[in-house]
Enzyme design. Structure first.
Site, mmCIF file in Angstrom:
data_model
loop_
_atom_site.group_PDB
_atom_site.id
_atom_site.type_symbol
_atom_site.label_atom_id
_atom_site.label_comp_id
_atom_site.label_asym_id
_atom_site.label_seq_id
_atom_site.Cartn_x
_atom_site.Cartn_y
_atom_site.Cartn_z
ATOM 1 N N GLU A 262 0.786 -1.239 0.000
ATOM 2 C CA GLU A 262 0.000 0.000 0.000
ATOM 3 C C GLU A 262 0.818 1.288 0.000
ATOM 4 O O GLU A 262 0.850 2.007 1.014
ATOM 5 C CB GLU A 262 -0.931 0.027 1.221
ATOM 6 C CG GLU A 262 -1.926 -1.087 1.273
ATOM 7 C CD GLU A 262 -2.940 -0.927 2.397
ATOM 8 O OE1 GLU A 262 -2.771 -0.037 3.251
ATOM 9 O OE2 GLU A 262 -3.910 -1.707 2.419
ATOM 10 N N GLU B 2 -5.284 -8.473 0.889
ATOM 11 C CA GLU B 2 -5.814 -8.118 2.215
ATOM 12 C C GLU B 2 -7.288 -7.807 2.114
ATOM 13 O O GLU B 2 -7.730 -7.155 1.164
ATOM 14 C CB GLU B 2 -5.139 -6.861 2.802
ATOM 15 C CG GLU B 2 -3.826 -7.089 3.458
ATOM 16 C CD GLU B 2 -3.255 -5.843 4.122
ATOM 17 O OE1 GLU B 2 -4.032 -4.983 4.600
ATOM 18 O OE2 GLU B 2 -2.016 -5.736 4.146
#
Ligand code: FCB
Length: 457
Positions: free
Chosen positions: A182, A368
């Site tokens: 991320e 995720e």
């Protein structure tokens, strides 16, 4: 304990419906679970520094907690990995602490740190868990931050060296690699709004961090491919579908601007599509950091892209800035997690669809997705039916996307156990395994048993 799993209602869902090659895994990160913050020669990371700091006399982690000990995975990895396997998962996604391996960021290797990860890889393989390694999940060596961190262009060389050291040691056994976790979270969080380490607030230099990360995506993949045969290289991004607050041109422009700030600046350049200029004055700052040769050096053809989905976003129109993101307000009856992120199962479909629309990704892996809630602990049983509910409402959307031809090849739940949730401390619990942070005792939650049954069918 087996009985608990058998009692679970899987609502007609079966892992086998996703196909026999579908990858079922769990995800975690080094700083959030390992602890052993200064053991066996480990150097300091920016998170080791950040959690002990105060800003305007207020601790950066409001609960005063730190990841110094975290879940003590450093000493308990063998039993933790065995538990993941016992629940039926086949893949374990985890990250490496750069300063545990290179305490100064570059130069001298800390053999004990590298050996630790070698043992972790072996423990996964022994339990038939495929290791999926993230090189960077936010814990930059402090020594490199002292030289500017992600704002310093030299980081492309530093990062290349780190990836080289790691892949030479582990590349004989590990095939699946993610360059970053991320970039949005650690670039915007760390260098724009300052909520994450290193806590810098600067709209003018923030795009330097983004650009250098984008260059490192390509550099990292190049080094992995040079050192690891048959590698599967990708990276991961937060994908939070952006919705407009209204139908006017003003609202739609805000939506485009937020989508560009949250997703496109991290994805487009690596695909050779350049930066989306003109949508936000913040993005346009990047021009100052681009050099001629970057156009070629930034392109990367990943084997897969990791989508990380938690919730959807609404764009708030703001004069001059065009738009800034916010989480949508909860409307009546809609469920939300402990962080007040509304539960929107259709959003996971939208997020992989958005990636698929680029028409460039061979595989999309959900690296995720997860839910934080208050768990009830009752006589050694941890009741977390809201988490079960979250999972059982999202998985059908994943299956729907797969059936619609979106190339989704895996799903990894965040996280296998409760852990240190960055600036929010230990309060938000996402795990399938409950951790008592006083005693560090672990207890599989109902959601863990639910997965065990689902994965066996
Ligand atoms: C993701 C992060 C992960 C964890 C979860 C809850 O954005 O990658 O480390 O904090 O959120």
């Amino acid at each position: 304990m087996m009985e608990v799993s058998e009692q679970m209602d899987t609502y007609g869902l079966k892992a086998s419906d996703f196909g026999k090659d579908f990858i079922w895994g769990v995800a975690s990160s080094a700083y959030q679970i390992e602890g052993a913050c200064d053991e066996d020669g480990k150097g300091k990371s920016i998170w080791d520094t950040f959690v002990h700091k105060k800003r305007f006399l207020i601790p950066t982690v409001i609960t005063h907690e730190t990841g110094d000990v975290a879940c003590d995975f450093y000493h308990r990895y063998e039993s933790d990995i065995a538990t993941i396997a016992d629940l039926g998962f086949k893949a374990n996604r985890f990250s490496l602490s750069w300063p545990r391996i290179l305490p100064e960021g570059t130069g001298k290797v800390n053999q004990k740190g590298l050996d630790f990860y070698s043992r972790v890889v072996d423990a996964n393989l022994k339990n038939n868990l495929e290791p999926w390694i993230t090189f960077y999940h936010w814990d930059l060596p402090q020594k490199l931050q002292d030289k500017g961190g992600w704002l310093n262009r030299q980081i492309v060389e530093w990062f290349g060296e780190y990836v080289d050291v790691v892949t030479k040691k582990l590349g004989d056994r590990v095939k699946n690699w993610m360059i970053f976790n991320e970039p949005l979270s650690f670039c915007a969080g760390g260098y724009l709004v300052g909520a994450m380490a290193p806590g810098i607030i600067n709209p003018f230099s923030f795009m330097a961090s983004v650009h250098h990360v984008n260059l490192c995506q390509a550099k990292g993949a190049e080094v992995v491919r040079a050192n690891v045969s048959k590698s599967n290289v990708g990276t991961t991004h937060v994908i939070a579908p952006v919705h407009a607050m209204g139908k006017s041109g003003f609202h739609l422009k805000a939506k485009e601007s937020v989508h560009a700030l949250m997703h496109r600046i991290y994805i487009d350049p690596n695909l050779g599509l350049g930066y989306p200029f003109g949508l936000s004055p913040i993005i346009d700052q990047v021009k100052r950091f681009i050099k001629d040769e970057d156009e070629q050096n930034i392109k990367v053809d990943f084997d897969f892209i990791g989508a990380q989905y938690y919730s959807t976003t609404v764009a708030i129109p703001v004069p001059l800035l065009n738009g800034v993101p916010t989480k949508p307000k909860r409307f009546n009856g809609q469920d939300a997690d402990m962080l007040k992120s509304p539960v929107n199962p259709k959003g996971i479909y939208e997020s992989v669809q958005m990636l698929h629309e680029y028409n460039r990704f061979k595989n999309i892996t959900i690296t995720e997705s997860g839910f934080s809630c208050y768990d009830t602990v009752e006589n050694k049983r941890v009741i977390d039916l809201r988490r079960v509910d979250y999972v059982r409402r999202h998985l059908p959307e994943v299956l729907r996307a797969k059936k619609d031809g979106i190339p989704i090849n895996g799903y990894m739940y965040w996280s296998f156990m409760d852990n240190f949730e960055w600036a929010l401390g230990f309060r938000p619990r996402y795990g399938l395994i409950y951790v008592n942070f006083e005693t560090l005792e672990r207890t599989v939650k109902d959601s863990g048993w639910w997965f065990k049954k689902f994965l066996s069918q």
